[in-house]
Design an enzyme around this catalytic site. Sequence first.
Site, PDB file in Angstrom:
ATOM      1  N   ASP A   1       0.962  -1.107   0.058  1.00 12.43           N
ATOM      2  CA  ASP A   1       0.056   0.013   0.018  1.00 12.43           C
ATOM      3  C   ASP A   1       0.763   1.249  -0.089  1.00 12.43           C
ATOM      4  O   ASP A   1       2.217   1.109  -0.083  1.00 12.43           O
ATOM      5  CB  ASP A   1      -1.240  -0.125   1.218  1.00 12.43           C
ATOM      6  CG  ASP A   1      -0.276   0.066   2.396  1.00 12.43           C
ATOM      7  OD1 ASP A   1       0.885   0.290   2.624  1.00 12.43           O
ATOM      8  OD2 ASP A   1      -1.112   0.186   3.468  1.00 12.43           O
TER       9      ASP A   1
ATOM     10  N   THR B   1       2.626  -1.412   8.792  1.00 12.67           N
ATOM     11  CA  THR B   1       3.203  -2.363   9.894  1.00 12.67           C
ATOM     12  C   THR B   1       3.522  -3.754   9.564  1.00 12.67           C
ATOM     13  O   THR B   1       4.294  -4.557  10.323  1.00 12.67           O
ATOM     14  CB  THR B   1       2.377  -2.566  10.994  1.00 12.67           C
ATOM     15  OG1 THR B   1       1.028  -2.969  10.328  1.00 12.67           O
ATOM     16  CG2 THR B   1       2.103  -1.177  11.648  1.00 12.67           C
TER      17      THR B   1
ATOM     18  N   CYS C   1       3.187  -3.045   3.887  1.00 14.10           N
ATOM     19  CA  CYS C   1       2.532  -1.947   4.321  1.00 14.10           C
ATOM     20  C   CYS C   1       3.078  -1.085   5.466  1.00 14.10           C
ATOM     21  O   CYS C   1       4.160  -1.497   5.585  1.00 14.10           O
ATOM     22  CB  CYS C   1       0.892  -2.268   4.799  1.00 14.10           C
ATOM     23  SG  CYS C   1       0.916  -3.574   6.385  1.00 14.10           S
TER      24      CYS C   1
ATOM     25  N   HIS D   1       9.972 -24.274   8.747  1.00 18.73           N
ATOM     26  CA  HIS D   1       8.900 -24.859   9.848  1.00 18.73           C
ATOM     27  C   HIS D   1       7.324 -24.484   9.120  1.00 18.73           C
ATOM     28  O   HIS D   1       6.573 -25.156   9.455  1.00 18.73           O
ATOM     29  CB  HIS D   1       9.009 -24.217  11.195  1.00 18.73           C
ATOM     30  CG  HIS D   1      10.187 -24.523  12.082  1.00 18.73           C
ATOM     31  ND1 HIS D   1      10.125 -24.605  13.481  1.00 18.73           N
ATOM     32  CD2 HIS D   1      11.415 -24.957  11.544  1.00 18.73           C
ATOM     33  CE1 HIS D   1      11.232 -24.904  13.772  1.00 18.73           C
ATOM     34  NE2 HIS D   1      12.040 -25.160  12.772  1.00 18.73           N
TER      35      HIS D   1
ATOM     36  N   HIS E   1       7.030 -30.911  10.339  1.00 18.72           N
ATOM     37  CA  HIS E   1       6.392 -29.864  10.126  1.00 18.72           C
ATOM     38  C   HIS E   1       5.423 -29.829   8.894  1.00 18.72           C
ATOM     39  O   HIS E   1       4.352 -29.234   8.949  1.00 18.72           O
ATOM     40  CB  HIS E   1       7.292 -28.621   9.734  1.00 18.72           C
ATOM     41  CG  HIS E   1       8.564 -28.360  10.404  1.00 18.72           C
ATOM     42  ND1 HIS E   1       8.391 -27.929  11.800  1.00 18.72           N
ATOM     43  CD2 HIS E   1       9.697 -28.867  10.498  1.00 18.72           C
ATOM     44  CE1 HIS E   1       9.288 -28.029  12.558  1.00 18.72           C
ATOM     45  NE2 HIS E   1      10.546 -28.579  11.805  1.00 18.72           N
TER      46      HIS E   1
HETATM   47  C1  RB5 Z   1      -1.817   2.756   6.650  1.00 15.34           C
HETATM   48  O1  RB5 Z   1      -1.829   3.941   7.314  1.00 15.34           O
HETATM   49  C2  RB5 Z   1      -1.604   1.718   7.458  1.00 15.34           C
HETATM   50  O2  RB5 Z   1      -2.521   1.443   8.431  1.00 15.34           O
HETATM   51  C3  RB5 Z   1      -1.127   0.343   6.849  1.00 15.34           C
HETATM   52  O3  RB5 Z   1      -0.181   0.374   6.023  1.00 15.34           O
HETATM   53  C4  RB5 Z   1      -0.842  -0.955   7.503  1.00 15.34           C
HETATM   54  O4  RB5 Z   1       0.264  -0.692   8.572  1.00 15.34           O
HETATM   55  C5  RB5 Z   1      -1.876  -1.871   8.134  1.00 15.34           C
HETATM   56  O5  RB5 Z   1      -1.981  -2.786   8.729  1.00 15.34           O
END
Ligand code: RB5
Length: 351
Positions: free
Chosen positions: A10, A69, A67, A100, A135
């Site tokens: 994203d 996180t 993304c 695994h 596994h």
């Molecule tokens: C976008 O602001 C953020 O929420 C997205 O990139 C991600 O971290 C979602 O898990």
Amino acid sequence: MRLRIALASDHAGFYLKEEIKKLLEEEGLSYHDFGTYSPEAVDYPDQARAVAEAVARGEFDRGILCCGTGIGVAMAANKVPGIRAALCHDTYSARTSREHNDANVLALGGRVVGPALAREIVSVWLKTQFSGGRHARRIAKIAEIERQYSSRLDGEEVFCGCSPGGGLPQEVREGDLAAQVAYVARELLKVAGLKPGDILVAGCSTSEIAGQRIGTASSLEIGEQVLQGLLEATREYQVYLAVQCCEHLNRALVVEAQAAEIYGLEQVTVVPALKAGGALATAAYRALHRPVVVSSIKAHAGIDIGDTLIGMHLKPVAVPVRLEVKTIGCAHLTLARTRPALIGGERAVYR
Ligand code: RB5
């Protein structure tokens, strides 16, 4: 084998994705970028879905998603059946997610890791192979959960065929794979009325048992367990076992030399291997007393674990045998007996 990689992010993972593309290019790896193509805000489930579906369809071997996180893309990708997305922000997790968990998608957070660490994580993750063995059994259990919950209809739980150990007596269900296969083979031999010296043909996809697509995750350990179960039952009934090799060996069969001599079977020169013959045939070749490979056989009954197609090695007339047990691991189970053809029309007497 050259890996085909699907890539997406994203807006919050955009710059990290661009960095990963540079790494893939440096390493000479081929990839397809499913977007996004600028830092303008988008919804991460859309990109995660595109990559996850492409990997699940088998168009790509692995997926990499970024993304902010890594959490959102991992959650979304893991909703697609067949996807095992791992969020890894250190190289230990990256390696272990392959060894695994056989992770087929890597999720990273562009707001969490810097480019240098991300490059190391990606490198390790791409290089590491799945260890299989114990596994594979655990991965099969993940696939079982997925299949069961995929078949819930209108809130009513409808278990699909691969409910773990469905149809097996409790003590067998709690036993290992060998015990489960032995149980099913004994039931078949009983129902099919095989006599000493008759032949049971067996085909098996260990990948399907482990919840994977046929031919993609062969496991010698699973093959050995299946063989053990088949040998227990066939030795008890004094029946010959013929183990079908995979399509790459034209579905030739591993049998005891004695069976080949008695039935006048045509031998072929090949030694089954994991990727050319399959795990069960490899295990059989190692375990039989005097193994030989023959091109075809007319067996009196058959057991097919994972839809490998054994019909061409059954005597006419083949008749399905339906037990309560429908699966071994995640693999669909098909059983058949044979009977002589009823010939002669209206005037014929059959008893
Ligand atoms: C976008 O602001 C953020 O929420 C997205 O990139 C991600 O971290 C979602 O898990």
